[in-house]
Design an enzyme around this catalytic site. Structure first.
Site, PDB file in Angstrom:
ATOM      1  N   GLY A   6       0.846  -1.114   0.081  1.00 38.05           N
ATOM      2  CA  GLY A   6      -0.206   0.188   0.086  1.00 38.05           C
ATOM      3  C   GLY A   6       0.884   1.214   0.023  1.00 38.05           C
ATOM      4  CB  SER A   7       0.243   4.673   0.020  1.00 30.18           C
ATOM      5  OG  SER A   7      -0.724   4.866   1.109  1.00 30.18           O
ATOM      6  CD  GLU A  16       2.325  -0.933   3.127  1.00 31.61           C
ATOM      7  OE1 GLU A  16       1.592  -0.670   2.251  1.00 31.61           O
ATOM      8  OE2 GLU A  16       1.984  -0.706   4.575  1.00 31.61           O
ATOM      9  CD  GLU A  24      -3.532  -7.624   2.403  1.00 28.43           C
ATOM     10  OE1 GLU A  24      -4.661  -8.333   2.163  1.00 28.43           O
ATOM     11  OE2 GLU A  24      -3.314  -6.450   2.086  1.00 28.43           O
ATOM     12  CG  HIS A  42      -1.805  -1.499   3.144  1.00 29.97           C
ATOM     13  ND1 HIS A  42      -0.950  -0.176   3.161  1.00 29.97           N
ATOM     14  CD2 HIS A  42      -3.211  -0.971   3.094  1.00 29.97           C
ATOM     15  CE1 HIS A  42      -1.594   0.702   2.991  1.00 29.97           C
ATOM     16  NE2 HIS A  42      -2.974   0.230   2.875  1.00 29.97           N
ATOM     17  CG  HIS A  65     -11.019 -30.786  15.701  1.00 31.59           C
ATOM     18  ND1 HIS A  65     -10.584 -30.826  14.150  1.00 31.59           N
ATOM     19  CD2 HIS A  65     -12.031 -29.962  15.395  1.00 31.59           C
ATOM     20  CE1 HIS A  65     -11.605 -30.034  13.307  1.00 31.59           C
ATOM     21  NE2 HIS A  65     -12.480 -29.439  14.617  1.00 31.59           N
ATOM     22  N   GLY A  96      -5.952 -25.585  11.772  1.00 30.89           N
ATOM     23  CA  GLY A  96      -7.110 -25.786  10.898  1.00 30.89           C
ATOM     24  C   GLY A  96      -7.683 -24.388  10.331  1.00 30.89           C
TER      25      GLY A  96
HETATM   26  C1  LIG Z   1     -11.067 -20.074   7.437  1.00 28.65           C
HETATM   27  C2  LIG Z   1     -11.881 -21.306   7.968  1.00 28.65           C
HETATM   28  N1  LIG Z   1     -13.136 -21.281   7.587  1.00 28.65           N
HETATM   29  C3  LIG Z   1     -14.029 -22.277   8.135  1.00 28.65           C
HETATM   30  C4  LIG Z   1     -13.685 -23.274   8.486  1.00 28.65           C
HETATM   31  C5  LIG Z   1     -14.434 -24.321   8.815  1.00 28.65           C
HETATM   32  N2  LIG Z   1     -14.343 -25.670   8.148  1.00 28.65           N
HETATM   33  C6  LIG Z   1     -15.127 -25.994   6.719  1.00 28.65           C
HETATM   34  C7  LIG Z   1     -15.648 -24.923   5.943  1.00 28.65           C
HETATM   35  C8  LIG Z   1     -14.572 -27.144   6.444  1.00 28.65           C
HETATM   36  C9  LIG Z   1     -14.746 -27.871   5.217  1.00 28.65           C
HETATM   37  C10 LIG Z   1     -13.730 -27.931   4.098  1.00 28.65           C
HETATM   38  O1  LIG Z   1     -14.052 -28.516   3.124  1.00 28.65           O
HETATM   39  P1  LIG Z   1     -13.247 -29.149   2.157  1.00 28.65           P
HETATM   40  O2  LIG Z   1     -14.012 -29.098   0.682  1.00 28.65           O
HETATM   41  O3  LIG Z   1     -12.052 -28.334   1.618  1.00 28.65           O
HETATM   42  O4  LIG Z   1     -12.821 -30.391   2.524  1.00 28.65           O
HETATM   43  P2  LIG Z   1     -13.672 -31.910   2.631  1.00 28.65           P
HETATM   44  O5  LIG Z   1     -14.759 -31.905   1.848  1.00 28.65           O
HETATM   45  O6  LIG Z   1     -12.515 -32.838   2.360  1.00 28.65           O
HETATM   46  O7  LIG Z   1     -14.000 -31.499   4.085  1.00 28.65           O
HETATM   47  S1  LIG Z   1     -13.644 -28.018   7.491  1.00 28.65           S
HETATM   48  C11 LIG Z   1     -13.681 -26.657   8.714  1.00 28.65           C
HETATM   49  O8  LIG Z   1     -13.189 -26.590   9.668  1.00 28.65           O
HETATM   50  C12 LIG Z   1     -12.237 -23.604   8.657  1.00 28.65           C
HETATM   51  N3  LIG Z   1     -11.499 -24.421   9.217  1.00 28.65           N
HETATM   52  N4  LIG Z   1     -11.559 -22.264   8.506  1.00 28.65           N
END
Ligand SMILES: Cc1ncc(Cn2c(C)c(CCOP(=O)(O)OP(=O)(O)O)sc2=O)c(N)n1
Ligand SMILES: [Ca+2]
Length: 528
Positions: A25-26, A28, A47, A70, A281, A401
């Site tokens: 951005g400006s 930087e 980002e 930025h 988890h 995750g």
């Molecule tokens: C940034 C973000 N947003 C939402 C999620 C929630 N989330 C989501 C949306 C998943 C589904 C991913 O689907 P995919 O198509 O990448 O893989 P699979 O179909 O194999 O589960 S698993 C999970 O924890 C997350 N982990 N991180």
């Protein structure tokens, strides 16, 4: 006289940090002007992509990586990627441009108000120097803080009118510094640990990402073979710490309290190395430990040691500790564990592939030292069962995750490891969080093979919806996506396949190319 600008580039050069991942951005531009010819700038269009690429680069190279973002809006966009970098102990040095010093207080446009507060708690240290002359020293502190154990991201906000300021010649001393740590337990502590291992009747190893990060995979194998003990990978695995076809290898533990106790029932000593205890988890309460079991935790991270709900812990350098420990462990008279049986091939329905078949083909076609960057959440178990990983640095998965890691991290890993081929294994849901990483791969001709598993749904959430009795939840399907059109829009050649021989041919062609490629594979959904 040196300036903040010249002193900073000298410091970065001396530390080998000559790759800048950024989106400008400006604020930087004064840092980026007169960009030295021996540096390279890798532009990400968002980002989250910038930090994801830098994260992959730092994890694969094992060295700190420089990020230039930025101000507030840019740093805010990076927070999702920072959740992964924080939990993967990734040594990222994030710099963010700040408004001119006299314009911060009035909160003018692009002022990063209370800048050091913004990235917390996802950084080890966060700072805005109180005067221009302190910028080079602050950056030196940032680099060493990111790199000292437990490693992790740091953040420095720098007002754009600082870069032209003159600094003392003494600043050159910063570039001469060597700052290292040698965290080793005492001989007595190591002998006590060895005695507990030698006395155990049925020990079991649980190995985590920091075994791989420290390059201690071979020592983990030596320990498992001395003990003739099974070796599990710690739950929510973000790296591969142990060769997956070794006789002692048992797979990845489930990320559930009772599930782990069930798997480890019968062992009297659980030795966790290089992982938190544990990265649970799904909420499945139960006994933290199986009947009669004790736990020892060897970690580089004092916070991991302090927050664990059970067991004893020893904090230090993972490689050095194992290197000192193994010679004190006697060769066990127990029988070596039997290797796990290979999984059966799956029958594919007409017009699509099972993920299991995709992984069987990948295992047969990919180079034996391929690096996998994985972000398809419902296929993790099938992947670990079917794709062999032998070498350190063969696998990366978002450590918190946080989706949007896979595509950019694959680009960063391939940039760090040009001698190995990187295959991104990305879900059709995950692929959308940082899809613009494809543009960076095309622009810099970074030959990642992106395999997008298209099951039309958030597969892992389908499983969770049953676990949480929320099967009627909306927003769990992602139909109608065309990753070939998206990829071509970002400059990457792509093909869609739905039959085994077509996928095999496409993967072979992609691996023979020196440009990035996308392979969209229609797949069934499997229960994780
Ligand atoms: C940034 C973000 N947003 C939402 C999620 C929630 N989330 C989501 C949306 C998943 C589904 C991913 O689907 P995919 O198509 O990448 O893989 P699979 O179909 O194999 O589960 S698993 C999970 O924890 C997350 N982990 N991180
Ligand atoms: Ca999916």
């Amino acid at each position: 006289m040196p300036t903040v600008h010249s002193a900073t580039y000298d410091l970065l050069r001396r530390r080998g940090m000559t790759t800048v991942f950024g989106n400008p951005g400006s604020n930087e531009l004064p840092f980026l002007k007169n960009f030295p010819g021996d540096f390279r700038y890798i532009l990400g269009l968002h980002e989250g992509v910038v930090v994801g690429m830098a994260d992959g680069f730092a994890l694969a190279s094992g060295a700190p990586a420089l990020v230039n973002l930025h101000a507030a809006a840019g740093s805010g966009n990076a927070m999702g990627a920072l959740t992964n970098a924080w939990y993967s102990h990734s040594p990222l040095v994030l710099t963010a441009g700040q408004q001119a010093r006299s314009m911060i207080g009035v909160e003018s446009m692009l002022a990063n108000v209370d800048a050091p507060q913004l990235p917390r708690p996802l950084v080890k240290w966060s700072y805005e120097p109180s005067c221009p002359e302190d910028v080079p020293r602050a950056l030196s502190q940032a680099i060493h803080t990111a790199n000292l154990p437990a490693r992790g991201p740091v953040y420095v906000s720098i007002p754009h009118d600082d870069w032209g300021h003159e600094v003392s010649e003494e600043t050159a001393l910063l570039s001469e510094r060597e700052v290292t740590s040698a965290a080793l337990p005492s001989d007595a502590q190591l002998r006590t640990l060895a005695e507990r291992l030698n006395a155990a009747r049925h020990p079991v190893l649980v190995l985590g990402p920091d075994v791989d990060a420290y390059g201690a995979n071979g020592l983990a194998v030596a320990l498992a073979e001395r003990l003739n003990a099974p070796a599990w990978v710690a739950p929510s695995a973000s790296r591969c710490p142990f060769p997956t076809r070794h006789a002692c290898f048992r797979g990845v533990l489930p990320a559930a309290i009772q599930g782990i106790s069930d798997r480890l029932a019968g062992h009297d000593l659980i030795v966790v190395i290089g992982a938190p205890v544990f990265r649970y988890h799904q909420y499945a309460p139960g006994r933290y430990l199986p009947e009669g079991a004790k736990l020892i935790h060897i970690t580089c991270d004092m916070q991991e040691a302090a927050r664990a709900p059970m067991g004893d812990a020893l904090v230090g350098d993972i490689y050095a500790m194992l290197d000192q420990l193994v010679p004190h462990v006697r060769q066990s008279g127990r029988a070596r564990p039997e290797p796990q049986a290979a999984p059966e091939p799956q029958v594919d329905p007409e017009g699509m592939l099972t993920p299991e078949t995709v992984f069987d083909v990948m295992n047969a076609v990919a180079p034996e030292d391929a690096i996998y960057v994985k972000e398809s959440t419902s296929t993790v178990t099938a992947f670990w069962e079917r794709v062999e990983m032998r070498h350190p640095g063969s696998y990366f998965f978002p450590a918190a995750g946080g989706l949007g890691f896979g595509l950019p991290a694959a680009v960063g890993v391939q940039l760090a490891c040009p001698e190995r081929r990187v295959i991104g294994v990305i879900g059709d849901g995950s692929a959308n969080y940082a899809i613009t990483a494809l543009w960076s791969a095309a622009q810099y001709r970074i030959p990642v093979v992106f395999v997008i598993l298209k099951n039309g749904t958030y597969g892992a959430l389908r499983w969770f919806s049953r676990l949480l009795n929320a099967e009627d939840a909306p927003g769990l399907d992602v139909p109608g996506l065309d990753f070939c059109a998206l990829a071509k829009g970002y400059g990457v050649e792509a093909v869609a396949v739905s039959a085994r021989h077509d996928f095999e041919a496409a993967l072979q062609a992609a691996l023979a190319d020196d440009r990035p490629r996308v392979i969209e594979v229609s797949t069934t959904t499997i229960e994780p």
